[in-house]
Scaffold this motif. Structure first.
Motif, PDB file in Angstrom:
ATOM      1  N   GLY A  85      38.191  -2.413 -22.157  1.00  0.00           N
ATOM      2  CA  GLY A  85      37.211  -3.025 -22.782  1.00  0.00           C
ATOM      3  C   GLY A  85      35.825  -2.408 -22.387  1.00  0.00           C
ATOM      4  O   GLY A  85      35.805  -1.543 -21.519  1.00  0.00           O
ATOM      5  N   ASN A  86      34.850  -2.763 -23.132  1.00  0.00           N
ATOM      6  CA  ASN A  86      33.294  -2.454 -22.740  1.00  0.00           C
ATOM      7  C   ASN A  86      32.891  -2.338 -21.434  1.00  0.00           C
ATOM      8  O   ASN A  86      33.166  -3.526 -20.933  1.00  0.00           O
ATOM      9  N   ALA A  87      32.597  -1.354 -20.967  1.00  0.00           N
ATOM     10  CA  ALA A  87      31.973  -1.626 -19.400  1.00  0.00           C
ATOM     11  C   ALA A  87      33.026  -2.141 -18.274  1.00  0.00           C
ATOM     12  O   ALA A  87      32.858  -2.654 -17.521  1.00  0.00           O
ATOM     13  N   GLY A  88      34.119  -1.804 -18.908  1.00  0.00           N
ATOM     14  CA  GLY A  88      35.313  -2.304 -17.980  1.00  0.00           C
ATOM     15  C   GLY A  88      35.994  -1.374 -17.352  1.00  0.00           C
ATOM     16  O   GLY A  88      35.553   0.062 -17.100  1.00  0.00           O
ATOM     17  N   SER A  89      37.233  -1.485 -16.770  1.00  0.00           N
ATOM     18  CA  SER A  89      37.968  -0.816 -15.917  1.00  0.00           C
ATOM     19  C   SER A  89      39.513  -0.815 -16.356  1.00  0.00           C
ATOM     20  O   SER A  89      39.937  -1.936 -16.646  1.00  0.00           O
ATOM     21  N   ASP A 115      31.543   4.553 -21.010  1.00  0.00           N
ATOM     22  CA  ASP A 115      31.589   3.012 -21.234  1.00  0.00           C
ATOM     23  C   ASP A 115      32.725   2.467 -20.256  1.00  0.00           C
ATOM     24  O   ASP A 115      33.876   2.250 -20.625  1.00  0.00           O
ATOM     25  N   ASN A 116      32.322   2.392 -18.913  1.00  0.00           N
ATOM     26  CA  ASN A 116      33.226   2.030 -17.991  1.00  0.00           C
ATOM     27  C   ASN A 116      32.263   1.091 -17.047  1.00  0.00           C
ATOM     28  O   ASN A 116      31.281   1.098 -17.131  1.00  0.00           O
ATOM     29  N   ALA A 117      33.123   0.513 -16.104  1.00  0.00           N
ATOM     30  CA  ALA A 117      32.281  -0.361 -14.971  1.00  0.00           C
ATOM     31  C   ALA A 117      31.121   0.478 -14.372  1.00  0.00           C
ATOM     32  O   ALA A 117      30.256  -0.042 -13.852  1.00  0.00           O
ATOM     33  N   ARG A 118      31.256   1.739 -14.246  1.00  0.00           N
ATOM     34  CA  ARG A 118      30.135   2.320 -13.595  1.00  0.00           C
ATOM     35  C   ARG A 118      29.103   2.926 -14.426  1.00  0.00           C
ATOM     36  O   ARG A 118      28.101   3.586 -13.652  1.00  0.00           O
ATOM     37  N   ASP A 119      29.526   3.205 -15.558  1.00  0.00           N
ATOM     38  CA  ASP A 119      28.544   4.092 -16.433  1.00  0.00           C
ATOM     39  C   ASP A 119      28.566   3.506 -17.789  1.00  0.00           C
ATOM     40  O   ASP A 119      29.590   3.205 -18.522  1.00  0.00           O
ATOM     41  N   HIS A 120      27.422   3.137 -18.511  1.00  0.00           N
ATOM     42  CA  HIS A 120      27.295   2.068 -19.476  1.00  0.00           C
ATOM     43  C   HIS A 120      26.462   3.176 -20.685  1.00  0.00           C
ATOM     44  O   HIS A 120      26.067   2.502 -21.384  1.00  0.00           O
ATOM     45  N   SER A 121      26.171   4.353 -20.215  1.00  0.00           N
ATOM     46  CA  SER A 121      25.369   5.157 -21.184  1.00  0.00           C
ATOM     47  C   SER A 121      25.733   5.329 -22.429  1.00  0.00           C
ATOM     48  O   SER A 121      24.994   5.866 -23.246  1.00  0.00           O
ATOM     49  N   ARG A 122      27.041   5.120 -22.974  1.00  0.00           N
ATOM     50  CA  ARG A 122      27.483   5.264 -24.435  1.00  0.00           C
ATOM     51  C   ARG A 122      27.455   3.974 -25.039  1.00  0.00           C
ATOM     52  O   ARG A 122      27.686   4.080 -26.311  1.00  0.00           O
ATOM     53  N   LEU A 123      27.085   3.046 -24.237  1.00  0.00           N
ATOM     54  CA  LEU A 123      27.324   1.491 -25.136  1.00  0.00           C
ATOM     55  C   LEU A 123      26.403   1.452 -26.442  1.00  0.00           C
ATOM     56  O   LEU A 123      25.398   1.881 -26.379  1.00  0.00           O
ATOM     57  N   GLY A 124      26.865   0.881 -27.567  1.00  0.00           N
ATOM     58  CA  GLY A 124      26.219   0.739 -28.702  1.00  0.00           C
ATOM     59  C   GLY A 124      25.968   2.121 -29.427  1.00  0.00           C
ATOM     60  O   GLY A 124      25.082   2.046 -30.200  1.00  0.00           O
ATOM     61  N   THR A 125      26.805   3.184 -29.242  1.00  0.00           N
ATOM     62  CA  THR A 125      26.538   4.156 -29.894  1.00  0.00           C
ATOM     63  C   THR A 125      27.709   4.752 -30.689  1.00  0.00           C
ATOM     64  O   THR A 125      29.072   4.231 -30.545  1.00  0.00           O
ATOM     65  N   LEU A 126      27.618   5.460 -31.898  1.00  0.00           N
ATOM     66  CA  LEU A 126      28.730   6.235 -32.451  1.00  0.00           C
ATOM     67  C   LEU A 126      29.632   7.076 -31.688  1.00  0.00           C
ATOM     68  O   LEU A 126      30.818   7.085 -31.986  1.00  0.00           O
TER      69      LEU A 126
END
Length: 344
Positions: A85-89, A115-126
């Protein structure tokens, strides 16, 4: 009865009985792949049937028991790929991955970059919406070419397991076409949905050249609490694979009425849909130990009367049965030998 044929039948029966009772431990293989979005390294964890000696280790805070880099058991095994899932592992689903490995599946769990627990930099992007399926496709290719795992994979179709946002990923891989306008309309209607509407229903067009890309190698999908509100009936028309869907009727993160329930009604091939009474979004995550209860209690606690352990046991069994029926059974070396003898 011809004596030689009787002996062959007896031998075949014994070999198949042993094969059906085959018991493995879960091996763990660490993989580094190239992210097809930007060619940077991305990580994946492969769980597989092994006869090695398991030991208890801890990865990303999750305690697991695996035989790291042990030899693969002899045989031909179906390949499954897991999308978290988003921002998950993917470790949050270690109980499922290891259980499937012990039952004869190779399960590759991608850590989605950005898009993982340590890196959210692509959340909400195409680049995240369309990049995730590309990453799973890359994992399929890399696993088939992997020197440890490749020789033991069968040549059949691949299964995809998607949890939460991983449901979107699995659906795109199986032929769905996201309708971004549905997301915008949904967020106008339910602006307080903090999970789906972080960017107010409009994804950041950071990589506008990317498009949803299906993978013809995918032959079945298993979804847990899927985020799927971008897919109406027309958007799902290209999905021609069997699906097993689990959702909780008390999901506090993904609105079940606009996601799993509508998805189950609109897929071209009617899925096997299981709605779990009282269960929330996090019931599909691994049960917590004491350290995790202290660090993330909201992800560990279930409603009264909800037995996470029981749900997981059922989910492990039913998922293995579903993929066996959809993709074919794992073939231990003994069964392969018995099948070859029967054909002679």
């Amino acid at each position: 009865m011809n004596t030689s044929r009787y002996l062959l039948a007896f031998l075949l029966s014994g070999l198949l009985g042993h094969a059906n009772a085959a018991s493995w431990v879960a091996g763990l293989h660490h993989m580094t792949l190239d992210d097809p979005v930007d060619a940077r390294p991305m990580q994946a964890l492969a769980f597989y049937p092994s006869n090695g000696t398991p030991r208890a280790i801890r990865i990303d805070g999750y305690p697991i028991e695996v035989a790291e880099e042990a030899p693969v058991a002899l045989g031909q095994f179906p390949l499954l790929v897991l999308s978290h899932g988003n921002a998950g592992s993917p470790l949050a689903l270690h109980y499922l991955a290891t259980a499937l490995a012990r039952r004869g599946f190779v399960v590759v769990a991608v850590v989605h970059p950005g898009d993982n627990a340590r890196d959210h930099s692509r959340l909400g992007t195409l680049s995240n919406l369309y990049g995730r399926p590309l990453q799973v496709s890359e994992a399929i290719t890399a696993t088939r070419e992997d020197t440890l795992l490749g020789p033991y994979l069968n040549d059949g179709k691949v299964g995809v397991i998607g949890y939460s946002a991983g449901g979107e990923t699995a659906l795109i891989l199986s032929g769905a076409q996201p309708d971004l306008e549905r997301l915008r309309r949904y967020c106008l209607e339910r602006p307080t949905d903090a999970d789906a509407c972080k960017t107010h229903g409009v994804l950041i067009a950071d990589r506008s050249e990317l498009q949803p890309k299906a993978d013809a190698r995918v032959g079945a999908v298993m979804l847990m609490a899927p985020l799927s509100l971008m897919f109406g009936r027309h958007a799902l028309a290209g999905v021609k694979v069997p699906a097993l869907i689990y959702s909780g009727d008390s999901d506090q993160l993904v609105a079940v009425d606009r996601n799993a329930e509508q998805l189950a009604q609109k897929l071209p091939i009617a899925p096997d849909y299981r709605l779990l009474a009282g269960a929330g979004h996090f019931v599909f995550m691994a049960r917590c130990d004491q350290q995790q209860w202290l660090r993330m209690p909201a992800l560990c606690k279930d409603a009264e009367g909800v037995d996470r352990r029981h749900i997981h046991h059922s989910l492990q069994r039913d998922t293995a049965n579903f993929f066996t029926q959809a993709l074919g059974a794992p073939e231990p070396a003994e069964r392969s030998a018995a099948t070859a003898a029967a054909r002679q």
